[in-house]
Design an enzyme around this catalytic site. Structure first.
Site, PDB file in Angstrom:
ATOM      1  N   GLY A   8     -30.456 -18.850 -25.729  1.00 11.41           N
ATOM      2  CA  GLY A   8     -29.128 -19.437 -25.636  1.00 11.41           C
ATOM      3  C   GLY A   8     -28.074 -18.355 -25.533  1.00 11.41           C
ATOM      4  O   GLY A   8     -28.374 -17.157 -25.571  1.00 11.41           O
ATOM      5  N   ASN A   9     -26.828 -18.758 -25.425  1.00 12.01           N
ATOM      6  CA  ASN A   9     -25.744 -17.783 -25.316  1.00 12.01           C
ATOM      7  C   ASN A   9     -25.591 -16.951 -26.584  1.00 12.01           C
ATOM      8  O   ASN A   9     -25.186 -15.789 -26.522  1.00 12.01           O
ATOM      9  CB  ASN A   9     -24.425 -18.499 -25.017  1.00 12.01           C
ATOM     10  CG  ASN A   9     -24.394 -19.075 -23.620  1.00 12.01           C
ATOM     11  OD1 ASN A   9     -24.501 -18.353 -22.644  1.00 12.01           O
ATOM     12  ND2 ASN A   9     -24.259 -20.381 -23.512  1.00 12.01           N
ATOM     13  N   ASN A  11     -28.031 -17.330 -29.675  1.00 15.71           N
ATOM     14  CA  ASN A  11     -29.312 -17.045 -30.326  1.00 15.71           C
ATOM     15  C   ASN A  11     -30.491 -17.298 -29.388  1.00 15.71           C
ATOM     16  O   ASN A  11     -30.386 -18.087 -28.447  1.00 15.71           O
ATOM     17  CB  ASN A  11     -29.489 -17.917 -31.581  1.00 15.71           C
ATOM     18  CG  ASN A  11     -28.507 -17.552 -32.670  1.00 15.71           C
ATOM     19  OD1 ASN A  11     -28.332 -16.385 -33.002  1.00 15.71           O
ATOM     20  ND2 ASN A  11     -27.832 -18.552 -33.239  1.00 15.71           N
ATOM     21  N   ASP A 109     -31.182 -25.084 -20.171  1.00 14.86           N
ATOM     22  CA  ASP A 109     -31.288 -25.738 -21.478  1.00 14.86           C
ATOM     23  C   ASP A 109     -31.012 -27.236 -21.378  1.00 14.86           C
ATOM     24  O   ASP A 109     -31.635 -28.046 -22.069  1.00 14.86           O
ATOM     25  CB  ASP A 109     -30.328 -25.095 -22.473  1.00 14.86           C
ATOM     26  CG  ASP A 109     -28.881 -25.084 -21.989  1.00 14.86           C
ATOM     27  OD1 ASP A 109     -28.659 -25.026 -20.765  1.00 14.86           O
ATOM     28  OD2 ASP A 109     -27.971 -25.116 -22.843  1.00 14.86           O
ATOM     29  N   ARG A 110     -30.120 -27.622 -20.478  1.00 14.49           N
ATOM     30  CA  ARG A 110     -29.782 -29.039 -20.316  1.00 14.49           C
ATOM     31  C   ARG A 110     -30.938 -29.787 -19.655  1.00 14.49           C
ATOM     32  O   ARG A 110     -31.225 -30.942 -20.002  1.00 14.49           O
ATOM     33  CB  ARG A 110     -28.494 -29.179 -19.507  1.00 14.49           C
ATOM     34  CG  ARG A 110     -27.344 -28.389 -20.115  1.00 14.49           C
ATOM     35  CD  ARG A 110     -26.069 -28.489 -19.328  1.00 14.49           C
ATOM     36  NE  ARG A 110     -25.433 -29.790 -19.548  1.00 14.49           N
ATOM     37  CZ  ARG A 110     -24.314 -30.160 -18.946  1.00 14.49           C
ATOM     38  NH1 ARG A 110     -23.728 -29.345 -18.067  1.00 14.49           N
ATOM     39  NH2 ARG A 110     -23.777 -31.339 -19.197  1.00 14.49           N
ATOM     40  N   ASP A 129     -25.629 -31.680 -27.544  1.00 16.09           N
ATOM     41  CA  ASP A 129     -26.116 -30.389 -28.033  1.00 16.09           C
ATOM     42  C   ASP A 129     -24.940 -29.564 -28.545  1.00 16.09           C
ATOM     43  O   ASP A 129     -24.048 -29.186 -27.788  1.00 16.09           O
ATOM     44  CB  ASP A 129     -26.839 -29.649 -26.901  1.00 16.09           C
ATOM     45  CG  ASP A 129     -27.553 -28.393 -27.393  1.00 16.09           C
ATOM     46  OD1 ASP A 129     -27.338 -27.989 -28.553  1.00 16.09           O
ATOM     47  OD2 ASP A 129     -28.324 -27.816 -26.616  1.00 16.09           O
TER      48      ASP A 129
END
Length: 257
Positions: A8-9, A11, A109-110, A129
């Site tokens: 992710g951006n 973590n 991620d989506r 989310d």
């Protein structure tokens, strides 16, 4: 053994899947400068500490930070002798359709959350989310991704207030004792907390009205339980939604290779 990696951006999560259950998962900060060797030393040390002797045979990656992917590829090749599946690349098949405007690039991620949601709950879903951004992803009755909404993340909003106004401190998000704050911190917490309760409720209501059907709202992300405690905003909460979706996508690619 599958190593599923969700970058992710903010973590990155590493999880080991044995085909039936997760043996372990670990979280680290997302840093594109981190080398494959550094990843391996970190990961192998944690595996040893927990007594895990898994032989990784497959790797799958979802990354919202493109520059991270190169070193993840090197990690998979150098230390696990495998070519990783990267969600969003042409060689990574998805078990659901993506119905958006031509030329639109949907965040990996989506897409993974859509796959996970459909696998767990079927169709007609709104996936919320709470990440760096707060995203709302709409899943059709057949499991297809058909679009969504992107809003600033909760912590991003708080950080923007702190940076843009010299007199406003950095605060942590929590449920305020009352709507009307009697000090600066309480005022900020109330504005962000109740503002996001209203944002989630209103956006979900408008999506349902536009789709003209009942839809289940599924949440994920660290702050989702905080909002769920106050108002029944969600029908379910899934802590490891993206990681679960990666295992579903990996299985689909194995079966359709």
């Amino acid at each position: 053994m599958l190593l599923a990696i969700d970058c992710g951006n903010t973590n990155t999560v590493f999880a080991i899947w044995d085909g039936e259950a997760f043996l372990a998962s670990w979280r680290t900060s997302t840093e594109w400068q981190r080398t494959a060797d550094q990843y391996y030393v970190w990961l192998s040390t944690l595996m040893k500490l927990q007594g895990i002797e898994a032989q990784i045979t497959d790797v799958i990656v979802s990354s919202t930070v493109p520059r991270v992917v190169f070193n993840i590829r090197v990690l998979a090749d150098r230390y696990f002798n495998t070519r990783p599946l990267v969600v969003g690349k042409s060689d990574c098949l998805l078990p659901v359709d993506v119905r958006v405007d031509a030329g639109t690039q949907v965040g990996p991620d989506r897409l993974v959350n859509t796959v996970a949601g459909h696998d767990l709950y079927g169709g007609d879903l709104i996936m919320v989310d709470f990440g760096t951004a707060t995203t709302f992803d709409v899943v059709a009755s057949d499991g297809a991704y058909i679009g969504g909404v992107i809003a600033p993340g909760v912590n991003l909003s708080l950080e923007a207030l702190h940076q843009a106004a010299a007199a406003l401190p950095h605060v942590d998000i929590t449920k305020p004792q009352s709507v009307v704050g009697t000090n600066t911190v309480a005022c900020m917490q109330s504005g962000v907390f109740w503002g996001y309760v209203g944002l989630v409720r209103e956006i979900c209501a408008r999506i349902k009205a536009e789709r003209d059907r009942e839809m289940r709202v599924i949440s994920t992300g660290g702050l989702a339980p905080l909002f769920q405690q106050t108002e029944k905003l969600f029908d379910a909460f899934e802590d490891d939604l993206t990681i679960h979706g990666l295992t579903v996508i990996h299985k689909f690619n194995k079966e359709n290779a």
